[in-house]
Design a protein around this motif. Structure first.
Motif, PDB file in Angstrom:
ATOM      1  N   LEU A  73       0.828  -1.214   0.000  1.00  0.00           N
ATOM      2  CA  LEU A  73       0.000   0.000   0.000  1.00  0.00           C
ATOM      3  C   LEU A  73       0.859   1.259   0.000  1.00  0.00           C
ATOM      4  N   GLN A  74       2.003   1.189   0.691  1.00  0.00           N
ATOM      5  CA  GLN A  74       2.889   2.356   0.775  1.00  0.00           C
ATOM      6  C   GLN A  74       3.409   2.790  -0.596  1.00  0.00           C
ATOM      7  N   LYS A  75       3.455   1.858  -1.551  1.00  0.00           N
ATOM      8  CA  LYS A  75       4.074   2.177  -2.831  1.00  0.00           C
ATOM      9  C   LYS A  75       3.067   2.562  -3.899  1.00  0.00           C
ATOM     10  N   ILE A  76       1.824   2.757  -3.509  1.00  0.00           N
ATOM     11  CA  ILE A  76       0.808   3.177  -4.473  1.00  0.00           C
ATOM     12  C   ILE A  76       1.103   4.610  -4.916  1.00  0.00           C
TER      13      ILE A  76
END
Lengths: 171, 492
Positions: free
Chosen positions: B438-441
């Motif tokens: 999710l952090q890399k969206i």
């Protein structure tokens, strides 16, 4: 220390609550001008061909060709005028939202922390109407890049400054 | 092992001249191959090129080779690189001088490759890739294996380490996975043979088109025609001949798949270092690449019914802005289920696979049916021209196919959102599982057509730096809360 509290989904800021702002009305004129120019070129090419092409079949279908193009032109214009109302944007504290599309409506959200670079571009016509297009780029080729057209130039600059300040972390 | 000093500008191994020379010659021949052939044929036919005697032809060829050789030497002399504490420098170019500087922290991955010539003279090539566009990568053509390994190690040493020797002691690596011949064979045999068949067909077709004129000149087609005519005496013979062709095609495709799998995955080896993963593979082109978990954007796990029962899973790793050809190399085939789980955990530390999977709404089925029927209806048009009045026969195959397609695609579609990760499963024959953090969206998009709006259904597009995934057909309300949640995760 690492904590992992449960998040109450009800209390998250909702995308529905955002009041989206329409883009400048002036931009509709640019869209119509562009469309008219495009279809005008096609029609004049057709008329030019009518005088040059000797083949008799061409003259038979010329009327149909001509009226099809005119029909397309009208449909396209009506479509773009209706779709124009759907072009809206909003800037939140942590992201930029842009919504568009009549048949397929899309709402794109780009978090400010993910912005790679910003660009303001102004075409010749846009300069006449004092408008600008703000482009927001994210990383990666498959990324969803925002392109907000038809902002007032001063507004675009303002948003650009605000976003680049946020990206650089000076705010 | 003695530490090799990279802090002074140095050239690659002098064998590099040979490698550059061979590469350029190969490129040259490949580019002008058809012209050579045409030239050769017309010379042999003695048309208009009679002024080209054998001696002058040889002289021209020698001249071209000499030119390539001189260019290779110049290229070698002007190619220098060195490394300081946190940057890599490379200067190159014969007339236009280029200097590239890459900060160590921006390096995405480093490959060590060895093609056939390099294997012969015992050197390797080293490629450094950054997240920029395709052209931004750097290749050093010829290094001895030990110095390449050393350079690779030094490129990955964390910045600002003054006493480099200390790091050597602590980094330990273990071979995590090594493919056996049997599993490689199974992997090859369970490939998608239709794909191989298409490759073969397009290759043969391409060759045929290229050499159509020459073949006609040689009268081969007449020979073939004649031999076919003899066989097509009775109906049984025709059927037999057709069967023979089908069997040949199937066997050929299978053989191609197996050989292809063998060549590209020979001796596949996954090595776990302290904080990187190393993949080694290849028969003719030996390849070694290093992956840094932080730079990995998505993981895709692929398997199908057959492969799953054989315990074969394919894991592909996606990074930002890696070109398509290189992307193929980030694949680890024939993994067992627990090995897949282990590797995922290595990359996405907190991933444990638990959590509820949600299905898309039934509307998805309707959308799939509608789409495939419109494609199917369209296929009827060319079918009409090929088969004439019996074109509707196509639909006998197509309708069950569509039904199966809709059923299985819907069955396999689901999504799962946990605290840290987003997992999406999809596929028709294959089972595809796409995991991203999710952090890399990078961005989120909510899409809705007017038909979907009436049914209160929406689709979410989620872009990471390397891939775009879709959560298809969820209710509008759900979609909005998912978007809100994802944004909250990214922004907080």
């Amino acid at each position: 220390m690492f904590t992992n509290k449960q998040i109450n989904l009800e209390t998250l800021p909702a995308i529905d609550d955002v009041a989206l702002k329409p883009i400048s009305k002036q931009y509709l004129k640019i869209i119509i001008l562009n469309r008219l120019l495009f279809y005008g070129l096609i029609l004049s090419a057709l008329i030019f061909a009518k005088f040059k092409v000797m083949h008799s079949n061409f003259h038979l279908i010329f009327v149909y060709l001509f009226s099809t193009v005119v029909l397309f032109c009208i449909l396209n214009l009506v479509g773009s005028i209706l779709a124009f109302k759907k072009r809206k944007f909003a800037i939140r504290e942590y992201d930029v939202i842009y919504s568009k599309g009549l048949l397929v409506n899309s709402v794109s959200v780009v978090p400010i922390s993910r912005i790679q670079h910003l660009e303001i571009s102004r075409s010749w016509i846009a300069r006449r109407f004092n408008l600008a297009t703000l482009k927001i780029f994210t990383a990666g080729e498959s990324g969803i890049d925002l392109r907000i057209a038809g902002l007032n130039y001063s507004e675009a600059k303002q948003i650009n400054d605000f976003l680049s300040n946020r990206v650089n972390g000076t705010d | 092992m003695e530490r090799i000093d990279f802090s002074q500008p140095s050239r690659q191994s002098s064998k590099g001249i040979l490698v550059i020379f061979a590469l350029n010659t190969f490129k040259f021949i490949r580019r002008y191959f058809v012209i050579f052939l045409a030239l050769g044929l017309s010379v042999s036919k003695d048309e208009s090129f009679y002024f080209l005697t054998t001696t002058s032809l040889t002289l021209i060829i020698i001249g071209v080779f000499l030119l390539i050789l001189v260019l290779a030497i110049l290229k070698y002399l002007n190619f220098k690189f060195h490394l300081d504490k946190d940057q890599f420098y490379l200067s190159s170019g014969i007339i236009n001088k280029d200097t590239a500087i890459i900060p160590k922290s921006k390096i995405q991955n480093v490959y060590i490759k060895q093609n056939f010539i390099q294997q012969l003279i015992n050197v390797v090539s080293l490629t450094i890739e950054t997240a920029g566009d395709d052209k931004a990568e750097i290749e050093i053509n010829a290094l001895s294996r030990s110095s390449a390994l050393e350079l690779k190690k030094q490129l990955f040493i964390k910045r600002q380490v003054t006493d480099i020797d200390l790091v050597d002691e602590t980094s330990q690596s273990s071979v995590f996975f090594k493919i056996s011949m049997w599993r490689l064979f199974l992997e090859g045999i369970s490939q998608n043979h239709i794909k191989s068949f298409l490759v073969i067909v397009s290759f043969v077709f391409g060759l045929y088109n290229e050499f159509k004129n020459y073949l006609e000149d040689l009268g081969i087609s007449d020979h073939v025609q004649a031999s076919v005519n003899i066989e097509s005496g009775t109906i049984i013979n025709v059927v037999l001949a057709n069967m023979f062709v089908v069997v040949l095609a199937v066997l050929g495709s299978m053989l191609f798949s197996v050989i292809h799998t063998f060549v590209s995955n020979f001796n596949l080896e996954v090595i776990e270092n302290e904080d990187t993963i190393e993949i080694n593979k290849g028969l003719f082109n030996k390849l070694s690449l290093i992956l840094v978990p932080e730079k990995i954007q998505n993981i895709i796990i692929k398997t199908n019914r057959l492969k799953q029962s054989l315990g074969l899973h394919t894991l592909s790793i996606k990074q930002a802005m890696v070109n398509k050809k290189q992307q193929k190399n980030f694949k680890i085939v024939a993994l067992e289920k627990h090995q897949v789980a282990h590797l995922i955990e290595k990359v996405f530390i907190l991933y444990n696979g638990s959590g509820q999977y949600h299905k898309p709404e039934v509307y998805y089925k309707r959308m799939l049916t509608f789409r495939s029927i419109s494609i199917g209806a369209f296929i009827n048009i060319p079918a009409f021209f090929i088969f004439g009045n019996s074109f509707w026969m196509v639909n006998i195959i197509m309708i069950p196919w569509i039904a199966l397609f809709v059923h299985f695609t819907y069955k396999k579609a689901s999504y799962q959102i946990t605290d840290k990760y987003l997992t999406i499963t999809s596929g028709f024959i294959d089972r595809v599982r796409n995991i991203s953090e999710l952090q890399k969206i990078q961005s989120v998009q909510l899409k809705q057509s007017i038909f979907q709006k009436r049914k209160k259904i929406a689709t979410i597009h989620i872009a990471t730096a390397s891939d775009k995934v879709k959560i298809l057909c969820v209710t509008e309300e759900n979609a909005k809360s998912i978007v809100d949640y994802l944004l909250f995760k990214v922004e907080s």
